[in-house]
Scaffold this motif. Structure first.
Motif, PDB file in Angstrom:
ATOM      1  N   ARG A   1       0.822  -1.221   0.000  1.00 44.60           N
ATOM      2  CA  ARG A   1       0.000   0.000   0.000  1.00 44.60           C
ATOM      3  C   ARG A   1       0.852   1.265   0.000  1.00 44.60           C
ATOM      4  NH1 ARG A   1      -4.601  -1.507  -1.987  1.00 44.60           N
ATOM      5  NH2 ARG A   1      -5.517  -3.226  -0.849  1.00 44.60           N
ATOM      6  N   ASP A   2       2.064   1.189   0.575  1.00 42.81           N
ATOM      7  CA  ASP A   2       2.897   2.386   0.667  1.00 42.81           C
ATOM      8  C   ASP A   2       3.769   2.606  -0.575  1.00 42.81           C
ATOM      9  OD1 ASP A   2       4.603   0.258   1.135  1.00 42.81           O
ATOM     10  OD2 ASP A   2       5.697   1.255   2.748  1.00 42.81           O
ATOM     11  N   GLU A   3       3.708   1.697  -1.546  1.00 38.16           N
ATOM     12  CA  GLU A   3       4.497   1.885  -2.758  1.00 38.16           C
ATOM     13  C   GLU A   3       3.838   2.937  -3.647  1.00 38.16           C
ATOM     14  OE1 GLU A   3       6.640  -1.577  -4.609  1.00 38.16           O
ATOM     15  OE2 GLU A   3       5.145  -2.664  -3.411  1.00 38.16           O
ATOM     16  N   ASP A   4       4.650   3.781  -4.228  1.00 41.64           N
ATOM     17  CA  ASP A   4       4.167   4.816  -5.126  1.00 41.64           C
ATOM     18  C   ASP A   4       3.870   4.182  -6.489  1.00 41.64           C
ATOM     19  OD1 ASP A   4       3.548   7.193  -6.394  1.00 41.64           O
ATOM     20  OD2 ASP A   4       5.651   7.755  -6.677  1.00 41.64           O
ATOM     21  N   LEU A   5       2.594   4.095  -6.842  1.00 44.55           N
ATOM     22  CA  LEU A   5       2.199   3.415  -8.081  1.00 44.55           C
ATOM     23  C   LEU A   5       2.763   4.092  -9.320  1.00 44.55           C
ATOM     24  CD1 LEU A   5      -1.503   2.452  -7.317  1.00 44.55           C
ATOM     25  CD2 LEU A   5       0.553   1.039  -7.142  1.00 44.55           C
ATOM     26  N   ALA A   6       2.820   5.417  -9.320  1.00 44.41           N
ATOM     27  CA  ALA A   6       3.359   6.126 -10.484  1.00 44.41           C
ATOM     28  C   ALA A   6       4.837   5.780 -10.686  1.00 44.41           C
ATOM     29  CB  ALA A   6       3.166   7.626 -10.336  1.00 44.41           C
ATOM     30  N   THR A   7       5.575   5.625  -9.600  1.00 45.17           N
ATOM     31  CA  THR A   7       6.987   5.249  -9.703  1.00 45.17           C
ATOM     32  C   THR A   7       7.117   3.836 -10.268  1.00 45.17           C
ATOM     33  OG1 THR A   7       7.569   6.687  -7.866  1.00 45.17           O
ATOM     34  CG2 THR A   7       9.121   4.925  -8.377  1.00 45.17           C
ATOM     35  N   VAL A   8       6.283   2.926  -9.796  1.00 46.39           N
ATOM     36  CA  VAL A   8       6.297   1.555 -10.315  1.00 46.39           C
ATOM     37  C   VAL A   8       5.920   1.565 -11.798  1.00 46.39           C
ATOM     38  CG1 VAL A   8       5.277  -0.754 -10.137  1.00 46.39           C
ATOM     39  CG2 VAL A   8       5.822   0.543  -8.063  1.00 46.39           C
ATOM     40  N   ALA A   9       4.914   2.359 -12.168  1.00 51.00           N
ATOM     41  CA  ALA A   9       4.492   2.450 -13.574  1.00 51.00           C
ATOM     42  C   ALA A   9       5.639   2.972 -14.439  1.00 51.00           C
ATOM     43  CB  ALA A   9       3.269   3.349 -13.705  1.00 51.00           C
ATOM     44  N   ARG A  10       6.342   3.991 -13.976  1.00 52.36           N
ATOM     45  CA  ARG A  10       7.487   4.517 -14.742  1.00 52.36           C
ATOM     46  C   ARG A  10       8.550   3.442 -14.921  1.00 52.36           C
ATOM     47  NH1 ARG A  10       6.046   9.354 -12.329  1.00 52.36           N
ATOM     48  NH2 ARG A  10       7.297   9.012 -10.452  1.00 52.36           N
ATOM     49  N   TYR A  11       8.801   2.671 -13.868  1.00 49.92           N
ATOM     50  CA  TYR A  11       9.764   1.581 -13.964  1.00 49.92           C
ATOM     51  C   TYR A  11       9.320   0.569 -15.025  1.00 49.92           C
ATOM     52  CZ  TYR A  11      12.593  -2.454 -12.795  1.00 49.92           C
ATOM     53  OH  TYR A  11      13.443  -3.525 -12.880  1.00 49.92           O
ATOM     54  N   VAL A  12       8.040   0.216 -15.015  1.00 47.64           N
ATOM     55  CA  VAL A  12       7.503  -0.754 -15.975  1.00 47.64           C
ATOM     56  C   VAL A  12       7.687  -0.266 -17.399  1.00 47.64           C
ATOM     57  CG1 VAL A  12       5.344  -1.770 -16.852  1.00 47.64           C
ATOM     58  CG2 VAL A  12       5.848  -1.831 -14.403  1.00 47.64           C
ATOM     59  N   VAL A  13       7.243   0.948 -17.678  1.00 48.05           N
ATOM     60  CA  VAL A  13       7.237   1.407 -19.070  1.00 48.05           C
ATOM     61  C   VAL A  13       8.632   1.783 -19.569  1.00 48.05           C
ATOM     62  CG1 VAL A  13       4.820   2.111 -18.940  1.00 48.05           C
ATOM     63  CG2 VAL A  13       6.626   3.817 -18.565  1.00 48.05           C
ATOM     64  N   ARG A  14       9.597   1.967 -18.679  1.00 50.65           N
ATOM     65  CA  ARG A  14      10.963   2.277 -19.106  1.00 50.65           C
ATOM     66  C   ARG A  14      11.763   1.024 -19.463  1.00 50.65           C
ATOM     67  NH1 ARG A  14      13.349   6.729 -19.363  1.00 50.65           N
ATOM     68  NH2 ARG A  14      15.369   5.957 -18.668  1.00 50.65           N
ATOM     69  N   ASN A  15      11.151  -0.137 -19.412  1.00 55.13           N
ATOM     70  CA  ASN A  15      11.834  -1.372 -19.776  1.00 55.13           C
ATOM     71  C   ASN A  15      12.508  -1.316 -21.143  1.00 55.13           C
ATOM     72  OD1 ASN A  15      11.624  -4.331 -18.328  1.00 55.13           O
ATOM     73  ND2 ASN A  15      10.323  -2.789 -17.375  1.00 55.13           N
ATOM     74  N   PRO A  16      11.869  -0.792 -22.175  1.00 58.03           N
ATOM     75  CA  PRO A  16      12.529  -0.746 -23.489  1.00 58.03           C
ATOM     76  C   PRO A  16      13.812   0.100 -23.487  1.00 58.03           C
ATOM     77  CG  PRO A  16      10.181  -0.345 -23.708  1.00 58.03           C
ATOM     78  CD  PRO A  16      10.484  -0.322 -22.253  1.00 58.03           C
ATOM     79  N   VAL A  17      13.852   1.138 -22.682  1.00 56.33           N
ATOM     80  CA  VAL A  17      15.054   1.973 -22.582  1.00 56.33           C
ATOM     81  C   VAL A  17      16.157   1.181 -21.880  1.00 56.33           C
ATOM     82  CG1 VAL A  17      16.029   4.097 -21.631  1.00 56.33           C
ATOM     83  CG2 VAL A  17      13.706   4.107 -22.586  1.00 56.33           C
TER      84      VAL A  17
ATOM     85  N   LEU B   1      11.910   6.788 -24.193  1.00 53.91           N
ATOM     86  CA  LEU B   1      10.658   6.049 -24.068  1.00 53.91           C
ATOM     87  C   LEU B   1       9.661   6.431 -25.158  1.00 53.91           C
ATOM     88  CD1 LEU B   1       8.817   4.088 -22.603  1.00 53.91           C
ATOM     89  CD2 LEU B   1       8.180   5.939 -21.056  1.00 53.91           C
ATOM     90  N   GLY B   2       9.624   7.700 -25.529  1.00 52.42           N
ATOM     91  CA  GLY B   2       8.696   8.158 -26.555  1.00 52.42           C
ATOM     92  C   GLY B   2       8.912   7.511 -27.911  1.00 52.42           C
ATOM     93  N   ASP B   3      10.065   6.880 -28.106  1.00 55.33           N
ATOM     94  CA  ASP B   3      10.361   6.203 -29.374  1.00 55.33           C
ATOM     95  C   ASP B   3       9.827   4.772 -29.410  1.00 55.33           C
ATOM     96  OD1 ASP B   3      11.682   8.484 -30.225  1.00 55.33           O
ATOM     97  OD2 ASP B   3      13.646   7.743 -29.562  1.00 55.33           O
ATOM     98  N   TYR B   4       9.298   4.293 -28.290  1.00 56.90           N
ATOM     99  CA  TYR B   4       8.785   2.919 -28.209  1.00 56.90           C
ATOM    100  C   TYR B   4       7.263   2.979 -28.149  1.00 56.90           C
ATOM    101  CZ  TYR B   4       8.825  -2.053 -27.078  1.00 56.90           C
ATOM    102  OH  TYR B   4       8.653  -3.413 -27.122  1.00 56.90           O
ATOM    103  N   PRO B   5       6.572   2.344 -29.089  1.00 53.68           N
ATOM    104  CA  PRO B   5       5.119   2.535 -29.185  1.00 53.68           C
ATOM    105  C   PRO B   5       4.243   1.601 -28.352  1.00 53.68           C
ATOM    106  CG  PRO B   5       5.901   1.319 -31.090  1.00 53.68           C
ATOM    107  CD  PRO B   5       7.123   1.661 -30.265  1.00 53.68           C
ATOM    108  N   HIS B   6       4.797   0.584 -27.739  1.00 47.56           N
ATOM    109  CA  HIS B   6       3.946  -0.464 -27.158  1.00 47.56           C
ATOM    110  C   HIS B   6       3.902  -0.412 -25.636  1.00 47.56           C
ATOM    111  CE1 HIS B   6       3.932  -1.790 -31.223  1.00 47.56           C
ATOM    112  NE2 HIS B   6       5.223  -1.981 -31.185  1.00 47.56           N
ATOM    113  N   TRP B   7       3.434   0.698 -25.117  1.00 46.13           N
ATOM    114  CA  TRP B   7       3.297   0.871 -23.673  1.00 46.13           C
ATOM    115  C   TRP B   7       2.201   1.896 -23.411  1.00 46.13           C
ATOM    116  CZ3 TRP B   7       3.889   5.613 -21.306  1.00 46.13           C
ATOM    117  CH2 TRP B   7       4.478   6.612 -22.081  1.00 46.13           C
ATOM    118  N   ASP B   8       1.752   1.904 -22.164  1.00 46.54           N
ATOM    119  CA  ASP B   8       0.809   2.934 -21.738  1.00 46.54           C
ATOM    120  C   ASP B   8       0.793   2.940 -20.215  1.00 46.54           C
ATOM    121  OD1 ASP B   8      -0.992   5.003 -21.914  1.00 46.54           O
ATOM    122  OD2 ASP B   8      -2.689   3.753 -22.462  1.00 46.54           O
TER     123      ASP B   8
END
Length: 148
Positions: free
Chosen positions: A113-129, A137-144
């Motif tokens: 519950r204390d984890e910052d979801l936006a931080t986790v989301a940024r970690y997830v979507v930065r995988n291609p980088v 990240l903006g160069d990779y089309p398959h995330w949201d």
């Protein structure tokens, strides 16, 4: 069980599903085949997050489709299980591609519950980088993500 999946059974031990809980899920293709390295297949996998059948299992907060796996940040709906959500999503992707593509099992982690979801989301979507697929990240089309 094939040697490429020696611990798939272990992934189910201790798994429980709680309504409203946010889960970080990782789904891997069979034998880590690079099914999603092509734009059309990755696009199909991304589109399946918006399928009505998938949405009824919860709210997708973030996802990224990598060449051989998918990361999914899901807030689980009531009276459903994580396993059911994954099963339906994988079935939709497989049906859209016309073949089975997934490794058995999946990895899940319930976020505290204390984890910052936006931080986790940024970690997830930065995988291609981090994987060196793109520089930005903006160069990779398959995330949201709902925050980004």
């Amino acid at each position: 069980m094939p040697p490429s999946q020696p611990h798939a059974e272990d992934l189910r031990q201790g798994r429980c599903s709680q309504s409203g809980q946010v889960y970080l899920l990782t789904l891997v293709t069979a034998e880590r085949a690079r099914v999603f390295e092509h734009f059309t297949t990755a696009h199909q996998a991304a589109r399946c997050f918006n399928e009505r059948a998938v949405r009824r299992y919860g709210t997708t907060l973030a996802f990224v489709v990598m060449p051989d796996h998918v990361h999914w940040l899901l807030e689980l709906a009531s009276e459903v299980s994580v396993s059911e959500a994954v099963r339906v999503y994988r079935a939709k992707v497989s049906l859209s591609l016309g073949r089975r593509i997934w490794q058995k099992g999946f990895h899940d982690r319930a976020l505290r519950r204390d984890e910052d979801l936006a931080t986790v989301a940024r970690y997830v979507v930065r995988n291609p980088v981090r994987a060196g697929l793109v520089e930005r990240l903006g160069d990779y089309p398959h995330w949201d993500a709902v925050w980004i």
